[in-house]
Scaffold this active site. Structure first.
Site, short mmCIF file in Angstrom:
data_model
loop_
_atom_site.label_atom_id
_atom_site.label_comp_id
_atom_site.label_asym_id
_atom_site.label_seq_id
_atom_site.Cartn_x
_atom_site.Cartn_y
_atom_site.Cartn_z
N ARG A 192 106.31 43.56 5.93
CA ARG A 192 106.18 42.16 5.54
C ARG A 192 105.05 41.89 4.57
NH1 ARG A 192 103.63 39.57 11.11
NH2 ARG A 192 101.77 40.87 11.14
N SER A 220 106.12 53.82 20.73
CA SER A 220 105.47 53.09 21.81
C SER A 220 103.99 53.48 21.84
CB SER A 220 106.15 53.39 23.15
OG SER A 220 105.59 52.62 24.19
N LYS A 249 99.41 52.23 26.09
CA LYS A 249 99.11 50.95 26.72
C LYS A 249 100.33 50.31 27.36
CE LYS A 249 95.21 50.29 23.63
NZ LYS A 249 95.27 51.71 23.19
N THR A 290 82.21 50.49 24.57
CA THR A 290 82.44 49.48 25.59
C THR A 290 82.06 49.96 26.98
OG1 THR A 290 84.75 50.19 25.74
CG2 THR A 290 84.28 48.35 24.27
#
Length: 325
Positions: A40, A127, A130, A195
């Site tokens: 796109r 895929s 997650k 994190t």
């Protein structure tokens, strides 16, 4: 002789990291007659066309997988589809859930319907780890898409179209990878944000991912979910390999982020077989006469997770890996 010889292949999301690598692979290693790139973003297509140069085998389609009619036009005469288009940023999905649903779920159903109508022979959908036991919106939409593609075989077989899914972990060196960010911060003397220092991840190179996708497309019968047997790594080891002298700053987990990743859930293990270098997760419902593959059945109730994996990348392995990307 390959099934792809003299065929037409369309790649949705063809200007993404994996899409670009797939195009290069097909141009250099196959006798594919025509490669259609469907995406796109006109700027990314423009940049990629300039990078590759004009080539008579390539066709360029601006379009969104949310647009069924545009997909039908782009898929005319296509034999094989690699579906890589998706919205993927975990934290963005938490804030914009309906947009992820429109693209990753409704868009995937559009790809299914348009592929059947166009008489596509095979489609392999990409895929993510997650999608196994998801805790974030992105993973939930990808799990739903996985089930859509597998279930599509229940009615598509009579049309001659088969669908399978490939699921793998983080792709080292892909767009959005943390590695360029860490290198930039290290060069300016800043600490590397992590994190959680305990975090582990599956990791695969983009070249390995491309080969796995293409091999799966060749061998699929329809309904399989293919998972590569790949190593895990500790995120602190990756940071050390990228910038050995940099400080690490634990910043806390982001919305929807997992401490460890999973590619096959404990519940799915009873339907999973190890064949060579890949796991094959067989469908829950298979009314098209699917036959389970011959392989070693995965122990029931044992999940394939990054922290309990029996394959690990050492710091030296990671450093060697980084010199190649």
């Amino acid at each position: 002789m390959s099934q792809l010889d003299n065929s037409s292949v369309l790649i949705t999301g063809g200007t993404g990291s994996l899409g670009r690598a797939l195009i290069k692979y097909l141009m250099e290693n196959s006798k594919v007659r025509r490669i259609a790139i469907y995406s796109r973003d006109e700027l990314k297509q423009h940049n990629l066309r300039n990078e590759i140069g004009e080539n008579e085998r390539l066709r360029w389609f601006i379009g969104d997988i949310r647009d069924l009619e545009r997909l039908k036009r782009a898929l005319h005469g296509v034999d094989f589809v690699i579906h890589a288009a998706a919205l993927k940023q975990v934290d963005t999905g938490e804030y914009n859930p309906m947009e992820f649903i429109k693209t990753n779920i409704l868009g995937s159903q559009n790809v299914i319907d348009a592929s059947i109508e166009a008489g596509v022979k095979k489609l392999v959908a990409l895929s993510t780890d997650k999608a196994s036991s998801p805790i974030n919106l992105y993973g939930a939409t990808k799990l739903t898409a996985d089930k859509l593609f597998v279930a599509a075989n229940n009615y598509s077989h009579s049309y001659g179209t088969t669908f399978s899914v490939v699921r793998y972990g983080n792709v080292m060196g892909s767009r959005g990878s943390v590695i360029p960010l860490w290198k930039s911060l290290a060069d300016s003397g800043q600490p590397l944000p992590i994190t959680d220092l305990r975090m582990t991840r599956f990791w695969i190179s983009i070249e390995q991912a491309v080969r796995f996708v293409m091999e799966s497309l060749e061998i699929m019968h329809g309904g399989e979910l293919y998972v590569p047997r790949i190593p895990s790594m500790r995120i602190v080891d990756l940071a050390s390999a990228v910038a050995p002298d940099a400080q690490l700053e634990e910043v806390g987990m982001r919305p929807g982020e997992k401490l460890h990743e999973e590619m096959i859930s404990a519940d799915d293990s009873r339907r999973t077989f190890l064949i060579g270098d890949r796991y094959v997760v067989t469908p829950v419902v298979a009314e098209w006469g699917y036959k389970s593959p011959k392989g070693t059945q995965m122990p029931e109730g044992v999940a394939y997770q990054s922290q309990t994996n029996d394959l690990w990348m050492s710091k030296e392995d990671i450093r060697n890996f980084l010199t190649e990307i």
